[in-house]
Design a protein around this motif. Structure first.
Motif, PDB file in Angstrom:
ATOM      1  N   LYS A   9       0.851  -1.196   0.000  1.00  0.00           N
ATOM      2  CA  LYS A   9       0.000   0.000   0.000  1.00  0.00           C
ATOM      3  C   LYS A   9       0.891   1.252   0.000  1.00  0.00           C
ATOM      4  CE  LYS A   9      -3.948   1.950  -0.048  1.00  0.00           C
ATOM      5  NZ  LYS A   9      -4.705   1.862  -1.309  1.00  0.00           N
ATOM      6  N   ASP A  10       1.973   1.153   0.722  1.00  0.00           N
ATOM      7  CA  ASP A  10       2.929   2.263   0.810  1.00  0.00           C
ATOM      8  C   ASP A  10       3.559   2.517  -0.567  1.00  0.00           C
ATOM      9  OD1 ASP A  10       4.485   4.200   2.335  1.00  0.00           O
ATOM     10  OD2 ASP A  10       6.196   2.843   2.026  1.00  0.00           O
ATOM     11  N   ILE A  11       3.896   1.434  -1.288  1.00  0.00           N
ATOM     12  CA  ILE A  11       4.443   1.581  -2.647  1.00  0.00           C
ATOM     13  C   ILE A  11       3.414   2.281  -3.524  1.00  0.00           C
ATOM     14  CG2 ILE A  11       5.164   0.342  -4.749  1.00  0.00           C
ATOM     15  CD1 ILE A  11       6.444  -1.769  -3.047  1.00  0.00           C
ATOM     16  N   GLU A  12       2.179   1.813  -3.445  1.00  0.00           N
ATOM     17  CA  GLU A  12       1.114   2.380  -4.266  1.00  0.00           C
ATOM     18  C   GLU A  12       0.960   3.884  -3.990  1.00  0.00           C
ATOM     19  OE1 GLU A  12      -2.705   0.372  -3.897  1.00  0.00           O
ATOM     20  OE2 GLU A  12      -3.714   2.125  -4.725  1.00  0.00           O
ATOM     21  N   ASN A  13       0.891   4.219  -2.710  1.00  0.00           N
ATOM     22  CA  ASN A  13       0.730   5.638  -2.346  1.00  0.00           C
ATOM     23  C   ASN A  13       1.891   6.484  -2.857  1.00  0.00           C
ATOM     24  OD1 ASN A  13      -1.643   5.035  -1.055  1.00  0.00           O
ATOM     25  ND2 ASN A  13      -0.716   4.900   0.980  1.00  0.00           N
ATOM     26  N   LYS A  14       3.086   5.942  -2.701  1.00  0.00           N
ATOM     27  CA  LYS A  14       4.273   6.722  -3.085  1.00  0.00           C
ATOM     28  C   LYS A  14       4.379   6.883  -4.591  1.00  0.00           C
ATOM     29  CE  LYS A  14       6.882   6.103   1.138  1.00  0.00           C
ATOM     30  NZ  LYS A  14       7.748   5.220   1.944  1.00  0.00           N
ATOM     31  N   VAL A  15       4.050   5.833  -5.327  1.00  0.00           N
ATOM     32  CA  VAL A  15       4.090   5.938  -6.795  1.00  0.00           C
ATOM     33  C   VAL A  15       3.065   6.980  -7.258  1.00  0.00           C
ATOM     34  CG1 VAL A  15       3.574   4.723  -8.962  1.00  0.00           C
ATOM     35  CG2 VAL A  15       5.012   3.633  -7.233  1.00  0.00           C
ATOM     36  N   LYS A  16       1.872   6.908  -6.677  1.00  0.00           N
ATOM     37  CA  LYS A  16       0.825   7.859  -7.076  1.00  0.00           C
ATOM     38  C   LYS A  16       1.216   9.285  -6.710  1.00  0.00           C
ATOM     39  CE  LYS A  16      -3.162   4.928  -7.510  1.00  0.00           C
ATOM     40  NZ  LYS A  16      -4.252   4.207  -6.885  1.00  0.00           N
ATOM     41  N   LYS A  17       1.765   9.431  -5.531  1.00  0.00           N
ATOM     42  CA  LYS A  17       2.189  10.760  -5.090  1.00  0.00           C
ATOM     43  C   LYS A  17       3.299  11.275  -6.008  1.00  0.00           C
ATOM     44  CE  LYS A  17       3.808  13.091  -0.886  1.00  0.00           C
ATOM     45  NZ  LYS A  17       4.011  12.877   0.567  1.00  0.00           N
ATOM     46  N   ALA A  18       4.271  10.408  -6.276  1.00  0.00           N
ATOM     47  CA  ALA A  18       5.398  10.811  -7.130  1.00  0.00           C
ATOM     48  C   ALA A  18       4.898  11.258  -8.498  1.00  0.00           C
ATOM     49  CB  ALA A  18       6.380   9.654  -7.273  1.00  0.00           C
ATOM     50  N   LEU A  19       3.967  10.492  -9.055  1.00  0.00           N
ATOM     51  CA  LEU A  19       3.490  10.821 -10.406  1.00  0.00           C
ATOM     52  C   LEU A  19       2.605  12.070 -10.420  1.00  0.00           C
ATOM     53  CD1 LEU A  19       2.760   7.267 -11.893  1.00  0.00           C
ATOM     54  CD2 LEU A  19       4.695   8.770 -12.394  1.00  0.00           C
ATOM     55  N   SER A  20       2.158  12.492  -9.255  1.00  0.00           N
ATOM     56  CA  SER A  20       1.363  13.727  -9.210  1.00  0.00           C
ATOM     57  C   SER A  20       2.261  14.959  -9.123  1.00  0.00           C
ATOM     58  CB  SER A  20       0.405  13.692  -8.016  1.00  0.00           C
ATOM     59  OG  SER A  20       1.119  13.935  -6.820  1.00  0.00           O
ATOM     60  N   ILE A  21       3.543  14.720  -8.886  1.00  0.00           N
ATOM     61  CA  ILE A  21       4.496  15.829  -8.770  1.00  0.00           C
ATOM     62  C   ILE A  21       5.237  15.996 -10.100  1.00  0.00           C
ATOM     63  CG2 ILE A  21       6.583  16.642  -7.582  1.00  0.00           C
ATOM     64  CD1 ILE A  21       5.676  14.812  -5.197  1.00  0.00           C
ATOM     65  N   THR A  22       5.325  17.221 -10.589  1.00  0.00           N
ATOM     66  CA  THR A  22       6.076  17.479 -11.820  1.00  0.00           C
ATOM     67  C   THR A  22       7.563  17.597 -11.489  1.00  0.00           C
ATOM     68  OG1 THR A  22       4.169  18.647 -12.694  1.00  0.00           O
ATOM     69  CG2 THR A  22       6.257  19.008 -13.826  1.00  0.00           C
ATOM     70  N   GLY A  23       8.379  16.982 -12.307  1.00  0.00           N
ATOM     71  CA  GLY A  23       9.828  17.054 -12.097  1.00  0.00           C
ATOM     72  C   GLY A  23      10.401  15.677 -11.835  1.00  0.00           C
ATOM     73  N   PRO A  24      11.703  15.611 -11.533  1.00  0.00           N
ATOM     74  CA  PRO A  24      12.330  14.313 -11.321  1.00  0.00           C
ATOM     75  C   PRO A  24      12.021  13.764  -9.924  1.00  0.00           C
ATOM     76  CG  PRO A  24      13.967  16.091 -11.518  1.00  0.00           C
ATOM     77  CD  PRO A  24      12.637  16.737 -11.428  1.00  0.00           C
ATOM     78  N   LYS A  25      11.724  12.477  -9.871  1.00  0.00           N
ATOM     79  CA  LYS A  25      11.440  11.802  -8.619  1.00  0.00           C
ATOM     80  C   LYS A  25      12.286  10.551  -8.538  1.00  0.00           C
ATOM     81  CE  LYS A  25       7.909  12.401 -10.630  1.00  0.00           C
ATOM     82  NZ  LYS A  25       7.443  13.228 -11.795  1.00  0.00           N
ATOM     83  N   TYR A  26      12.732  10.190  -7.347  1.00  0.00           N
ATOM     84  CA  TYR A  26      13.525   8.970  -7.173  1.00  0.00           C
ATOM     85  C   TYR A  26      12.901   8.081  -6.111  1.00  0.00           C
ATOM     86  CZ  TYR A  26      17.397   5.828  -6.074  1.00  0.00           C
ATOM     87  OH  TYR A  26      18.161   4.706  -5.859  1.00  0.00           O
ATOM     88  N   MET A  27      12.706   6.837  -6.445  1.00  0.00           N
ATOM     89  CA  MET A  27      12.146   5.870  -5.505  1.00  0.00           C
ATOM     90  C   MET A  27      13.016   4.631  -5.474  1.00  0.00           C
ATOM     91  SD  MET A  27       8.120   5.065  -5.565  1.00  0.00           S
ATOM     92  CE  MET A  27       7.701   3.718  -4.489  1.00  0.00           C
ATOM     93  N   GLN A  28      13.312   4.132  -4.290  1.00  0.00           N
ATOM     94  CA  GLN A  28      14.153   2.935  -4.151  1.00  0.00           C
ATOM     95  C   GLN A  28      13.382   1.890  -3.359  1.00  0.00           C
ATOM     96  OE1 GLN A  28      18.410   3.653  -3.433  1.00  0.00           O
ATOM     97  NE2 GLN A  28      18.266   2.197  -1.753  1.00  0.00           N
ATOM     98  N   ILE A  29      13.138   0.757  -3.991  1.00  0.00           N
ATOM     99  CA  ILE A  29      12.290  -0.265  -3.382  1.00  0.00           C
ATOM    100  C   ILE A  29      13.104  -1.501  -3.021  1.00  0.00           C
ATOM    101  CG2 ILE A  29      10.217  -1.681  -3.645  1.00  0.00           C
ATOM    102  CD1 ILE A  29       9.227   0.302  -5.757  1.00  0.00           C
ATOM    103  N   HIS A  30      13.104  -1.825  -1.737  1.00  0.00           N
ATOM    104  CA  HIS A  30      13.830  -3.004  -1.263  1.00  0.00           C
ATOM    105  C   HIS A  30      13.110  -4.253  -1.760  1.00  0.00           C
ATOM    106  CE1 HIS A  30      15.997  -5.131   2.278  1.00  0.00           C
ATOM    107  NE2 HIS A  30      16.868  -4.813   1.338  1.00  0.00           N
ATOM    108  N   SER A  31      13.808  -5.051  -2.549  1.00  0.00           N
ATOM    109  CA  SER A  31      13.186  -6.178  -3.232  1.00  0.00           C
ATOM    110  C   SER A  31      14.007  -7.445  -3.017  1.00  0.00           C
ATOM    111  CB  SER A  31      13.102  -5.892  -4.742  1.00  0.00           C
ATOM    112  OG  SER A  31      12.604  -4.591  -4.981  1.00  0.00           O
ATOM    113  N   PRO A  32      13.643  -8.262  -2.044  1.00  0.00           N
ATOM    114  CA  PRO A  32      14.441  -9.464  -1.758  1.00  0.00           C
ATOM    115  C   PRO A  32      14.578 -10.392  -2.957  1.00  0.00           C
ATOM    116  CG  PRO A  32      12.880  -9.067   0.012  1.00  0.00           C
ATOM    117  CD  PRO A  32      12.529  -8.102  -1.089  1.00  0.00           C
TER     118      PRO A  32
END
Lengths: 304, 86, 391
Positions: free
Chosen positions: A193-216
């Motif tokens: 849910k946190d990933i979903e929220n962050k992706v949506k939030k990031a895409l609502s912001i204009t400009g460069p965004k960086y997200m790092q997802i811990h993926s075992p």
């Protein structure tokens, strides 16, 4: 603000990352990519660096991508994405799609760092997603700049003179944030849910965004495939993988660790890549060093 | 698909690849104690768990590789992993 | 049509500008800089409606145009020497993905030792990349070739990138009279770029998929086949150009006084001008000398070259690049043109002008003198004997 509409993926058996891909069983990266696409919807164009994700999703003539996708090379996902973004602008198609660049930890923090820095610095309207599985998994688990301290990989083996990776994990989110970009976030597959929220939030912001997802990576971490979520959760709960958001240079939100504190052993002991730390009394000292890393994270980001 | 134009592939075409054949363990969705949390669907790396109706989920064995995440994460222990018989 | 006295780089930039590129991306490197500086000015002044992307490396410059081209944009980049070498990984990728990017390779020597002056070693290193490579003799040709390049690259049956090679400083920084191409003329010659496939959510395709042993070889076969098909397209575009502009840039090769020649010098790029002067001089003395210009190096026009040179007794290939451990590169390929043919002329190879070493009338005279001796593929002409310890 953007005028692009984000659509929810169709509610059906298939996600925007179609099944039939050849990721290993219990792959955290496949899960992370599925969650990112699910949150982003269909009005996107994605780029990807060479690596596991690209290989297990695009074995010609098949592709798992239900969205427009381009892979070029190992180190240029961010630059290719920049090309896509400016082309949409130049062609007057900027409302057609949001651009998401992807890469693994090696393709992002090592070989692709320069292209990523250029993309962030130039202010492209792109969300860069780093799927962090902490080593070069596609080539057989070699050490990357995001491999954690004392972790055993095929090029940072433990031995008489070695406890594994000698170096600390590169602080990639801070490097991204230092570019003065509007949004940086870390996340974990343990918290979809946190990933979903962050992706949506990031895409609502204009400009460069960086997200790092811990993926075992069960194969590289030598953890049981069914424990992928548990392993990811423990990394966050111990403070070894701090989850936070940095907006315009300020830490605005964090995920708290458990109280009482979960000792790092809980995280380390279920992964073969740290098994050597449990085989001798001297390993205890090393585990203590890792505990100190977790403690520093907890203090730095106020996770307690 | 166009191999002659630099290997352009069709969207979602990997569905032709039935990864269910990889399975050593098989999840059984009992659909008895399910509380409808949906974690099995959310956490499935293959994206092959679907909701039939509220509190009733199922898995597509065509693709399920049997990783066992769904069973491990199920809130009500309603999914069981059994050995796949081939 | 009016002629302007203009620097080669500026002429090229203006031509690229009227080709209506959507995206231009480049990283500065001497002697490519004047081209991209002027293009960035044209964009800044609103004369060219393009996105100009200042990147952090040539690798990213090529990657940006790759991404843009795949999205359906007309794209351009330019580089030279070390920048070219840094770009090479992406150049192979652009060709492999069948993206009709156009670039200028300003020809310059390759390090070490570092040297910013002209030879053609840089573009030679990408000869097998799947890029069409055309070499310009003078600034008029360099300018005109860029308009032709987009038309060749974007041809539905071709869809391969095109590289215009022009000698650094010798052409880029020299002022010459050039007939510039107007916007109206360019629009008449070059239709808008409308690719069949591009990145769009309307048709979500996967570009750059992984191809295993079951299909990779076919991708090379398709490019090789298309390269051969492009021989005709390059010629046709040159004819179209001639029809509209009245100037002909020779298509695949160009010849000067070759018809009755017994000795023909073969070369690429700006050196052709120098050789033509010598040819005139020797002709006046009654010597039957001519020159053949290889304009299209990739695809390599074997048949056209054979047809032009089949009657010749002696060939001297002069080139500004070397395959260390073999000798000349072009000489090897000219030799292969005559393999299995009934008559083989004596073919000599000469390496000259490396790292900007002056090529004078004397250099060419020496080449002609040396052709009388035994055949060689790696005769260096113009060496400083004092530096190599005598002969």
């Amino acid at each position: 603000m953007s005028t692009t509409t984000l659509t929810a993926p169709k509610e059906q058996s298939c996600t925007l990352l179609a099944p039939g891909h050849t990721a290993c069983t219990g792959c955290g990266e496949a899960l992370a990519a599925k969650l990112v696409l699910g949150a982003a919807g269909t009005n996107i164009i994605v780029t990807d660096a060479t690596g596991c994700l690209e290989v297990f999703t695009t074995k010609f003539p098949q592709s798992s991508w239900e969205v427009p996708f381009i892979h070029s090379l190992f180190e240029n996902s961010a630059a290719v994405a920049a090309g896509v973004e400016v082309a949409l602008k130049a062609l007057g198609r900027q409302n057609e799609a949001k651009v998401i660049a992807q890469g693994g930890d090696g393709g992002t923090a090592d070989i692709g760092l320069q292209a990523l820095s250029g993309m962030l610095e130039r202010g492209h309207d792109i969300l860069y997603v780093c799927y962090d599985n902490e080593a070069y998994m596609n080539t057989g688990v070699q050490r990357s700049g995001l491999t954690p301290f004392d972790c055993m990989t095929t090029t940072s083996p433990c031995g008489e003179l070695s406890w594994g990776n000698k170096h600390n994990k590169k602080d990639m989110p801070s490097i991204a944030a230092a570019h003065g970009i509007p949004y940086v976030a870390t996340a974990s597959v343990a918290f979809p849910k946190d990933i979903e929220n962050k992706v949506k939030k990031a895409l609502s912001i204009t400009g460069p965004k960086y997200m790092q997802i811990h993926s075992p990576c069960p194969l590289g971490w030598r953890s049981k495939p069914q424990l992928t979520i548990q392993v990811a959760k423990l990394a966050v709960q111990t403070g070894l993988y701090p989850i936070f958001e940095i907006e315009n240079g300020k830490v605005t939100k964090v995920r708290k660790v458990t109280t009482p504190k979960t000792p790092v052993e809980e995280y380390l002991k279920i992964q073969g890549r740290f098994a050597h730390l449990f085989k001798s009394p001297k390993g205890k000292e090393e585990i203590q060093k890792i505990q100190e890393i977790a403690d520093r994270n907890i203090e730095k980001y106020g996770l307690a | 698909m166009r191999l002659d134009l630099g290997a352009i592939a069709k969207a979602g075409s990997s569905k032709a690849n039935q990864t269910g054949s990889w399975r050593n363990y098989k999840p059984i969705f009992h659909q008895v104690k399910c509380i409808g949390c949906g974690l099995c669907k959310i956490y499935c790396p293959e994206g092959c768990v679907t909701m039939i109706e509220k509190k009733k989920y199922t898995v597509d064995y065509t693709y399920c590789k049997g990783c066992g995440i769904c069973a491990e994460e199920c809130s009500s222990s309603d999914i069981e992993m059994i050995v796949e018989e081939k | 049509m009016s002629t302007t006295f203009i620097e080669g780089s500026i002429a090229v930039a203006k031509t690229v500008g009227v080709c209506r590129p959507h995206v231009i991306s480049a990283y500065p490197i001497t002697p490519q800089t004047h081209i991209v500086e002027h293009l960035s000015e044209l964009v800044a002044d609103g004369e060219v409606k393009a996105e100009y992307v200042n990147v952090e490396s040539e690798h990213s410059a090529a990657s940006v145009v790759l991404g843009s081209s795949a999205t359906g944009a007309r794209t351009y980049t330019a580089t030279t020497s070390q920048g070219f070498l840094l770009m090479i990984e992406v150049l192979f990728n652009i060709a492999g993905m069948r993206l009709p990017v156009v670039m200028t390779c300003v020809n310059r020597a390759v390090s070490a030792p570092i040297n910013i002056w002209n030879d053609q070693q840089d573009s030679m290193t990408a000869r097998d990349s799947g890029w069409i490579q055309l070499y310009a003799e003078d600034n008029q040709e360099a300018s005109d070739m860029h308009l032709q390049a987009f038309k060749i690259a974007e041809n539905k049956d071709i869809m391969l990138p095109v590289m215009i090679c022009m000698d650094g400083f010798v052409l880029t920084h020299s002022f010459d009279p050039v007939e510039l191409i107007s916007q109206e003329q360019a629009d008449k010659f070059l239709p808008p770029f409308k690719p069949e496939y591009y990145l769009t959510p309307k048709n979500p395709l996967t570009f750059g998929a992984m191809v295993g042993p079951d299909g990779y070889m076919e991708t090379r076969y398709f490019i090789e086949k298309t390269m051969h098909a492009s021989l005709q397209v390059i010629s046709n575009v040159a004819t179209d150009f001639h029809n509209q502009f009245g100037r002909f840039q020779g298509g695949l090769i160009d010849t000067y006084k070759v018809e009755d020649a017994s000795l023909v010098l073969v070369a690429m790029g700006s050196i052709i001008g120098t050789i033509k002067d010598i040819v005139d001089e020797l002709r006046a003395k009654g010597q039957k000398v001519g020159v053949l210009k290889v304009r299209s190096y990739r695809p390599f026009p074997k048949d056209e070259i054979y047809k032009a040179l089949s009657h010749v007794k002696e060939i001297a290939v002069v080139e500004k690049a070397v395959s260390l451990g073999y000798g000349g590169i072009l000489v090897n390929e000219i030799k292969s043109v005559f393999y299995g043919k009934p008559k083989t002329p004596k073919i000599n190879g000469f390496i000259l002008g490396l790292g900007g070493r002056d090529i004078t009338a004397d250099t060419i005279h020496q080449v002609i003198k040396e052709t009388a001796k035994a055949a060689s593929e790696e005769k260096f002409v113009g060496l400083n004997e004092a530096l190599i310890g005598g002969k």
